[in-house]
Scaffold this active site. Structure first.
Site: not given
Ligand code: G3P
Length: 220
Positions: A84
């Protein structure tokens, strides 16, 4: 549609993988921090539980460092680990190089359709638009998924999958499905919510209670 789990908690991966419908796992540095565990150990354990793509994120900000980290992760971790990288010009360079070596790349932190397109052109296996974080600043995150999917429809030669990330509630998943997103990654809580319905619970309760009456009456 592929359903991924967004976590670095091995027990959560075990739980959802045991349902037989888990297609992959995404992690990021914040989730690794939350787990309190060693990055590579966690990724290795997750990759042994789930045989789909497991995203491990690099932390270098220059392409050279990203490529080095990506190659190291690929050489030390199971085959299903993909790399990633952040959606920056340096990330594009790394995506091009790693993907030209046959390594799957997930380009993360995507907040516009143009970023998604650039990452796809660099050869990304996945692009990750962050729906919830767009909602958080008062815009409509799902509009981005819709716009990307419309562009993808015009260019069927694009092989990059659209991985909706930063999913905050079950409705996000259903909306992504209706828009044709290839993949969505979500926290464990949302996997559980997707399976939960109060009428299922009360229905089971009633069936069991009626069955107990049948047994008590000696009719079973
Ligand atoms: O893995 C990346 C993403 O899904 C992060 O989500 O909830 O931290 O905005 P969030």
């Amino acid at each position: 549609m592929e359903l991924f789990l967004d976590t670095a908690e091995v027990d959560e991966v075990k739980e959802i993988a045991s349902w037989g419908i888990l297609d992959g796992v995404t992690t990021n540095p914040s989730l690794i921090k939350k787990s309190g565990r060693d990055f590579k150990k966690v990724i290795k354990e997750i990759a042994e539980i789930c045989d789909g793509p497991i995203s491990a994120e690099v932390t270098s900000m220059d392409s050279e460092g990203m490529i080095k980290e990506g190659l190291e992760l690929k050489s030390e971790l199971p085959e299903n680990v993909i790399i990633k990288v952040p959606c920056t010009p340096e990330g594009l360079i790394a995506t091009k190089e790693l993907s030209s070596r046959g390594i799957g790349v997930n380009v993360t932190l995507i907040f516009s359709a143009s970023q998604a397109l650039m990452a796809a052109k660099a050869g990304a296996m996945y692009v990750s638009p962050f729906v919830g974080r767009i909602d958080d600043i008062g815009h409509e995150g799902m509009d981005l998924i819709a716009q990307i999917m419309r562009i993808w429809e015009q260019y069927p030669e694009i092989e990059t999958k659209v991985l909706a990330a930063s999913i905050r509630h079950p409705t996000h998943i259903l909306e992504c499905l209706q828009l044709g997103a290839h993949t969505a990654t979500m926290p464990t809580k949302i996997f559980r919510q997707l399976m939960k319905h109060p009428l299922t619970d009360s229905g089971i309760e009633r069936f069991l209670s009626d069955w107990a009456d049948v047994e008590n009456a000696g009719n079973a």
